[in-house]
Scaffold this motif. Structure first.
Motif, PDB file in Angstrom:
ATOM      1  N   GLU A  40     -10.402   7.677  -8.815  1.00  0.00           N
ATOM      2  CA  GLU A  40     -10.541   7.065 -10.130  1.00  0.00           C
ATOM      3  C   GLU A  40     -10.515   5.538 -10.084  1.00  0.00           C
ATOM      4  N   ILE A  41     -10.261   4.974  -8.910  1.00  0.00           N
ATOM      5  CA  ILE A  41     -10.182   3.514  -8.802  1.00  0.00           C
ATOM      6  C   ILE A  41     -11.560   2.954  -8.476  1.00  0.00           C
ATOM      7  N   SER A  42     -12.009   2.005  -9.283  1.00  0.00           N
ATOM      8  CA  SER A  42     -13.315   1.392  -9.069  1.00  0.00           C
ATOM      9  C   SER A  42     -13.223   0.313  -7.999  1.00  0.00           C
ATOM     10  N   ALA A  43     -14.354  -0.144  -7.519  1.00  0.00           N
ATOM     11  CA  ALA A  43     -14.389  -1.107  -6.414  1.00  0.00           C
ATOM     12  C   ALA A  43     -13.736  -2.429  -6.773  1.00  0.00           C
ATOM     13  N   ASP A  44     -13.974  -2.894  -7.998  1.00  0.00           N
ATOM     14  CA  ASP A  44     -13.384  -4.168  -8.408  1.00  0.00           C
ATOM     15  C   ASP A  44     -13.396  -4.242  -9.921  1.00  0.00           C
ATOM     16  N   GLY A  45     -12.517  -3.483 -10.551  1.00  0.00           N
ATOM     17  CA  GLY A  45     -12.481  -3.404 -12.005  1.00  0.00           C
ATOM     18  C   GLY A  45     -11.993  -4.676 -12.665  1.00  0.00           C
ATOM     19  N   PRO A  46     -12.057  -4.735 -13.991  1.00  0.00           N
ATOM     20  CA  PRO A  46     -11.753  -5.973 -14.718  1.00  0.00           C
ATOM     21  C   PRO A  46     -10.276  -6.325 -14.793  1.00  0.00           C
ATOM     22  N   SER A  47      -9.411  -5.345 -14.615  1.00  0.00           N
ATOM     23  CA  SER A  47      -7.978  -5.608 -14.742  1.00  0.00           C
ATOM     24  C   SER A  47      -7.442  -6.211 -13.450  1.00  0.00           C
ATOM     25  N   LYS A  48      -6.859  -7.398 -13.537  1.00  0.00           N
ATOM     26  CA  LYS A  48      -6.333  -8.092 -12.359  1.00  0.00           C
ATOM     27  C   LYS A  48      -4.853  -8.384 -12.583  1.00  0.00           C
ATOM     28  N   ARG A  49      -4.033  -8.007 -11.627  1.00  0.00           N
ATOM     29  CA  ARG A  49      -2.597  -8.240 -11.698  1.00  0.00           C
ATOM     30  C   ARG A  49      -2.058  -8.571 -10.315  1.00  0.00           C
ATOM     31  N   ILE A  50      -0.950  -9.281 -10.263  1.00  0.00           N
ATOM     32  CA  ILE A  50      -0.191  -9.347  -9.018  1.00  0.00           C
ATOM     33  C   ILE A  50       0.356  -7.950  -8.789  1.00  0.00           C
ATOM     34  N   ARG A  51       0.123  -7.395  -7.598  1.00  0.00           N
ATOM     35  CA  ARG A  51       0.474  -5.992  -7.355  1.00  0.00           C
ATOM     36  C   ARG A  51       1.255  -5.850  -6.056  1.00  0.00           C
ATOM     37  N   ASN A  52       2.072  -4.794  -5.994  1.00  0.00           N
ATOM     38  CA  ASN A  52       2.736  -4.465  -4.733  1.00  0.00           C
ATOM     39  C   ASN A  52       2.676  -2.968  -4.494  1.00  0.00           C
ATOM     40  N   GLY A  53       2.688  -2.592  -3.216  1.00  0.00           N
ATOM     41  CA  GLY A  53       2.578  -1.189  -2.847  1.00  0.00           C
ATOM     42  C   GLY A  53       3.070  -0.978  -1.434  1.00  0.00           C
ATOM     43  N   VAL A  54       3.003   0.281  -0.985  1.00  0.00           N
ATOM     44  CA  VAL A  54       3.482   0.634   0.347  1.00  0.00           C
ATOM     45  C   VAL A  54       2.543   1.662   0.970  1.00  0.00           C
ATOM     46  N   GLY A  55       2.337   1.543   2.271  1.00  0.00           N
ATOM     47  CA  GLY A  55       1.543   2.507   3.028  1.00  0.00           C
ATOM     48  C   GLY A  55       2.227   2.804   4.346  1.00  0.00           C
ATOM     49  N   ILE A  56       1.935   3.975   4.909  1.00  0.00           N
ATOM     50  CA  ILE A  56       2.508   4.386   6.200  1.00  0.00           C
ATOM     51  C   ILE A  56       1.382   4.490   7.212  1.00  0.00           C
ATOM     52  N   ASP A  57       1.522   3.793   8.361  1.00  0.00           N
ATOM     53  CA  ASP A  57       0.470   3.836   9.368  1.00  0.00           C
ATOM     54  C   ASP A  57       0.676   5.010  10.328  1.00  0.00           C
ATOM     55  N   LYS A  58      -0.243   5.154  11.276  1.00  0.00           N
ATOM     56  CA  LYS A  58      -0.213   6.312  12.185  1.00  0.00           C
ATOM     57  C   LYS A  58       1.000   6.303  13.111  1.00  0.00           C
ATOM     58  N   ASP A  59       1.643   5.142  13.268  1.00  0.00           N
ATOM     59  CA  ASP A  59       2.838   5.049  14.102  1.00  0.00           C
ATOM     60  C   ASP A  59       4.131   5.234  13.315  1.00  0.00           C
ATOM     61  N   GLY A  60       4.005   5.514  12.024  1.00  0.00           N
ATOM     62  CA  GLY A  60       5.181   5.747  11.195  1.00  0.00           C
ATOM     63  C   GLY A  60       5.810   4.497  10.622  1.00  0.00           C
ATOM     64  N   LYS A  61       5.158   3.342  10.782  1.00  0.00           N
ATOM     65  CA  LYS A  61       5.671   2.109  10.201  1.00  0.00           C
ATOM     66  C   LYS A  61       5.256   2.013   8.730  1.00  0.00           C
ATOM     67  N   ALA A  62       6.137   1.435   7.925  1.00  0.00           N
ATOM     68  CA  ALA A  62       5.859   1.266   6.503  1.00  0.00           C
ATOM     69  C   ALA A  62       5.394  -0.162   6.242  1.00  0.00           C
ATOM     70  N   HIS A  63       4.214  -0.299   5.635  1.00  0.00           N
ATOM     71  CA  HIS A  63       3.642  -1.596   5.315  1.00  0.00           C
ATOM     72  C   HIS A  63       3.816  -1.850   3.815  1.00  0.00           C
ATOM     73  N   PHE A  64       4.663  -2.797   3.480  1.00  0.00           N
ATOM     74  CA  PHE A  64       4.877  -3.192   2.092  1.00  0.00           C
ATOM     75  C   PHE A  64       4.048  -4.448   1.834  1.00  0.00           C
ATOM     76  N   VAL A  65       3.236  -4.422   0.782  1.00  0.00           N
ATOM     77  CA  VAL A  65       2.279  -5.510   0.549  1.00  0.00           C
ATOM     78  C   VAL A  65       2.399  -5.998  -0.886  1.00  0.00           C
ATOM     79  N   ILE A  66       2.330  -7.324  -1.051  1.00  0.00           N
ATOM     80  CA  ILE A  66       2.314  -7.928  -2.382  1.00  0.00           C
ATOM     81  C   ILE A  66       1.245  -9.011  -2.387  1.00  0.00           C
ATOM     82  N   SER A  67       0.486  -9.094  -3.464  1.00  0.00           N
ATOM     83  CA  SER A  67      -0.581 -10.099  -3.554  1.00  0.00           C
ATOM     84  C   SER A  67      -0.009 -11.422  -4.054  1.00  0.00           C
ATOM     85  N   SER A  68      -0.649 -12.521  -3.660  1.00  0.00           N
ATOM     86  CA  SER A  68      -0.194 -13.843  -4.090  1.00  0.00           C
ATOM     87  C   SER A  68      -0.746 -14.211  -5.459  1.00  0.00           C
TER      88      SER A  68
END
Length: 290
Positions: A207-235
């Motif tokens: 449901e997420i479009s390539a580059d929709g009109p709503s822009k926010r500072i966002r943060n999230g988390v992902g897990i890579d294949k080695d089991g490390k957690a990547h926490f990311v926040i936009s500037s």
């Protein structure tokens, strides 16, 4: 601005800013500055003028990483993101709320005992109500404070599939809510439910479009294949599409979960960064194993 979580599904195209709820009313924590829900493919043609979003405290250095820093700036598609990596070999992960909720990283930081393990970094993590209490699954120190939320509703949290970030010991996972419900029997050491999922088995949420009109500072988390957690926040404010692509193309995490927007905050002691938003909910804290 906050959204009440309804008991039945509402049309996504009817999403709009709403008044502040009374304390304790459930809300969707992604509409604080006028966001009209998640940008989806069918909303690409809608007129949108995002309101100004506060920028987080900048990192002191974008070239030299301080010793023991788990976070680093990464430029992607002309935006600088801060990527903080939790390594199971070096770090432990915990959820923190407070009673009453701390509501800010600064308040939490001064509450820590002097002999507590060193903090590598901390972020806000998960949807919550007007009092800062989680509205979805939440486990802290193996104590479940909120059950899994499988209700229908409007807003980003209810854009299915949403998901759960959880873990026990040095094993951390992200699963869609339905997958978690059907496959996870034992209570983990920690867990937080949020939404939507950004990546599901390497693919961007449908449901997420390539580059929709709503822009926010966002943060999230992902897990890579080695089991490390990547926490990311936009500037600076970014779309869901760009944010999801960072996890897919840079962090390379097959599964990634959106944590929040606009209120997104980071505490990075090594770089001297302490974002000062004071209306947060659950916090995820990554400590050094010492």
């Amino acid at each position: 601005m906050r959204r009440s979580v309804p008991l039945i599904a509402l049309s996504l195209v009817a999403l709009a800013a709403c008044d502040q709820p009374a304390a304790g009313d459930p809300v969707i924590r992604t509409d604080i500055s006028g966001e009209k829900g998640v940008e989806i493919a069918r909303a690409e043609q809608a007129e949108a003028k995002p309101s100004a979003s506060p920028t987080p405290t900048p990192t002191p250095s974008e070239t030299t990483a301080p010793e023991d820093s788990a976070c680093q700036p990464v430029r992607f598609e002309d935006v600088v993101f801060t990527e903080c990596v939790a390594d199971p070999a070096k770090h432990r992960v915990a959820m923190v709320l407070g009673n009453p909720p701390y509501r800010s990283l600064a308040k939490y930081s001064v509450s820590r005992p002097k002999d507590a393990p060193r903090v590598a970094f901390a972020m806000n993590a998960g949807m919550y109500d007007g009092e800062g209490k989680p509205i979805g699954y939440y486990v802290q120190n193996k104590d479940r404070l909120q059950e899994l939320n499988r209700n229908e509703g409007s807003g980003n949290f209810h854009l299915k599939p949403n998901g759960v970030f959880y873990g026990t010991g040095s094993t951390w996972r992200i699963r869609t809510t339905d997958d978690f419900y059907h496959t996870v029997g034992d209570r983990p050491d920690f867990g937080t439910q949020s939404g939507p999922m950004l990546l599901i088995e390497g693919k961007v949420h449908p449901e997420i479009s390539a580059d929709g009109p709503s822009k926010r500072i966002r943060n999230g988390v992902g897990i890579d294949k080695d089991g490390k957690a990547h926490f990311v926040i936009s500037s600076r404010p970014v779309s869901f599409g760009q944010f999801a692509r960072f996890f897919r193309d840079v962090a390379k995490t097959p599964n990634a979960l959106y944590l929040d927007g606009t209120v997104s905050s980071l505490w990075d002691p090594a770089r001297g960064r302490m974002d000062t938003r004071a209306d947060l909910g659950p916090l995820v804290v990554v400590e050094f194993k010492e």
